[in-house]
Scaffold this motif. Structure first.
Motif, short mmCIF file in Angstrom:
data_model
loop_
_atom_site.label_atom_id
_atom_site.label_comp_id
_atom_site.label_asym_id
_atom_site.label_seq_id
_atom_site.Cartn_x
_atom_site.Cartn_y
_atom_site.Cartn_z
N SER A 330 0.80 -1.23 0.00
CA SER A 330 0.00 0.00 0.00
C SER A 330 0.83 1.27 0.00
O SER A 330 0.35 2.33 -0.40
N THR A 331 2.09 1.19 0.44
CA THR A 331 2.94 2.38 0.47
C THR A 331 3.66 2.63 -0.85
O THR A 331 4.34 3.65 -0.99
N GLU A 333 4.37 3.71 -4.71
CA GLU A 333 3.90 4.80 -5.56
C GLU A 333 3.65 4.28 -6.97
O GLU A 333 4.18 3.26 -7.39
N ALA A 345 -1.34 -3.68 3.19
CA ALA A 345 -0.36 -3.22 4.18
C ALA A 345 0.64 -4.34 4.47
O ALA A 345 0.26 -5.42 4.91
#
Length: 534
Positions: A330-331, A333, A345
């Motif tokens: 989820s982090t 880009e 996550a």
């Protein structure tokens, strides 16, 4: 009525040396044929003998193309009766090589070509096609041919091959099928510089000019061939999803790379559960690759999980993706919009660590890059599963994520393996395995047959979900014992009939048909199917 040499030269009507004595008199053929009256069986044996004399698969492909040009019924009879031998020559993996060499092995025009110069007149171009009752159109723009990239007009080999599969695998009448090349140029500089290249020799049309040409094509089909379905094939991923989103709810269309691949992959996973004894609803599935095949398969998997009682978010949490950078989390880009729902996550990690951490029951490769299922990857899947399920979808064979032999050896013979390309049987530690090919030919011909029979106004996700269930249910215990999660290709017409029946049932349930279909759907479907004999 055609007679004499005109009859002999018509590939749809000729029987060649099979014309009887009485027919030779009636049709003015005396003296135009050798004495012997050869049955289609004898002609088939002659064709096979000549084909098998060829030194390599591309020469066999050229021979079969010439046979289709000469004698349509003999070609299809031979293909149907020898499906396992001939399908890989007519389609994957040989069609990839044929597309690369298309301009150099070109013999005779097949299919319809549309270029930017036809803008505003595509409906008129359709009018030049000799057949008027078209039910199936397979179209590509050649930008993403298999794992080979932008092949421009050379990509016409794909629609030609898919049409042959519609006829042989599902019995769609040849006259009802049309292969189409949207030749909008190519960014493959080597092709544009090839003096023998036959396509539109300019850089690819892009942006609004491209989209409006595709839209004119779709609208012209509705006007000129209102009973036709459109199968989008080998378009770049963003375009593939865009066309499906834009047109899928208003015209009969689907994308085989997205939906056909999804259904055949889901079927393989369903079948694997019969071997592992795991519940489908408990599976965790990991994809290597984030293109149209992987994205489309994930979406159908979500539908399958939801049909088992899981909620939307629960279903998505069972699916994980790996891209070039490692685990999609989820982090990250710049995640592709269709992949975003599966970016969960988790700490960033590489491919092997992700397998160790997440412990997927099933690993699916859709990268188009050879060797991405390394020994370390396969061994890690075997470490977290008693019976690891590995599906290497990419084709042609030179682009597969791993070979069948590698998968069995690196997993100590415990893998349940399927692939997009065909592999020979593998013998490992005194046991022989015959892994089946996860070929879209199990799915799209039956979908097309069902839509043609029912005249369904749209092609819906539930049709592909039903097709996957049907395909899996048709795998026998004997086939499973040999390591296969798909039926023998020799049974593909049976598979297509059963899928067509399921499509008809979905079409009726979803109120997509204007007239009630007969109760005996099996017999009704059989009556539609082309059976090439004299």
């Amino acid at each position: 009525m055609k007679v004499g040499k005109t009859l002999l030269d018509d590939p749809a009507c000729t029987k060649s040396t099979a014309f009887t004595r009485e027919e030779r008199i009636r049709f003015g053929l005396r003296g135009l044929l050798p004495y012997d009256v050869a049955s289609i069986s004898k002609q088939k044996e002659r064709a096979l003998e000549n084909m098998r004399r060829k030194n390599n698969n591309i020469e066999k492909y050229i021979f079969l193309s010439a046979l289709l040009d000469r004698n349509q019924r003999l070609f299809y009879r031979t293909m149907i009766d020898h499906m396992e031998e001939i399908l890989p020559l007519v389609y994957t993996p040989t069609v990839g090589e044929a597309c690369k060499e298309f301009a150099h092995i070109f013999r005779r025009p097949q299919g319809l070509y549309i270029t930017p110069e036809d803008r505003g007149g595509i409906e008129g171009v359709f009018g030049n096609w000799p057949e008027k009752d078209i039910r199936v159109i397979v179209v590509t723009d050649g930008e993403r041919i298999l794992g080979l990239g932008d092949l421009g007009a050379n990509g016409m080999g794909i629609p030609i091959g898919k049409v042959a599969l519609y006829v042989a695998c599902a019995g769609i009448q040849p006259a009802h099928c049309m292969p189409v090349m949207l030749d909008v140029g190519t960014n493959n500089q080597s092709l544009r510089e090839d003096p023998l290249y036959l396509g539109y020799p300019f850089a690819r049309l892009e942006g609004e000019a491209y989209l409006s040409l595709v839209d004119e094509f779709v609208r012209a089909v509705q006007t000129r061939f209102p009973k036709a379905l459109i199968q989008f094939e080998d378009f770049l991923t963003p375009n593939a999803f865009s066309f499906l989103d834009n047109y899928g709810t208003e015209v009969r269309c689907f994308n085989d790379d997205i939906q056909g691949t999804a259904a055949v992959t889901l079927a393989g996973v369903y079948t694997s559960c019969r071997i592992t004894k795991k519940k489908f609803s408990d599976l965790t599935i990991m994809f290597l690759g984030t293109g149209s095949a992987a994205g489309g398969t994930a979406e159908l998997m979500v539908a399958a999980f939801r049909a088992q009682g899981l909620g939307e978010q629960q279903a998505r949490e069972r699916l994980w993706f790996i891209d070039r950078k490692g685990l999609v989390v989820s982090t990250n880009e710049n995640i592709k919009p269709r992949i975003q729902p599966y970016a969960h996550a988790h700490v960033p990690c590489d491919f092997v660590d992700a397998i160790a951490d997440i412990k997927p029951d099933v690993l699916i490769g859709a990268t188009g890059v050879a060797g991405t299922f390394t020994e370390q990857v396969v061994r890690q899947m075997a470490a977290v599963n008693e019976r690891p399920v590995i599906i290497a979808l990419s084709n042609p064979t030179s682009h597969t994520e791993c070979t069948a032999e590698e998968a069995y050896r690196w997993s100590d013979g415990r893998v349940i393996f399927a692939s997009g390309s065909p592999f020979e049987k593998v013998c490992y530690k005194n046991q022989c395995y015959e892994p089946a090919q996860g070929n879209n030919a199990y799915i799209f011909p039956g979908i097309g047959l069902g839509v043609c029979v029912s005249s369904a106004r749209l092609i819906t996700p539930n049709m592909f979900l039903s097709a996957a269930k049907v395909l899996s249910n048709l795998v026998t215990e004997e086939e499973i014992a040999k390591g296969a999660v798909y039926p023998s290709l020799m049974r593909v017409r049976e598979v297509s009939r059963e899928i067509a029946k399921a499509v008809c049932q979905v079409a009726m349930k979803e109120a997509l048909v204007d007239e009630e279909l007969p109760e005996n759907l099996e017999e009704y479907i059989r009556s539609f199917m082309y059976d090439p004999n004299y």
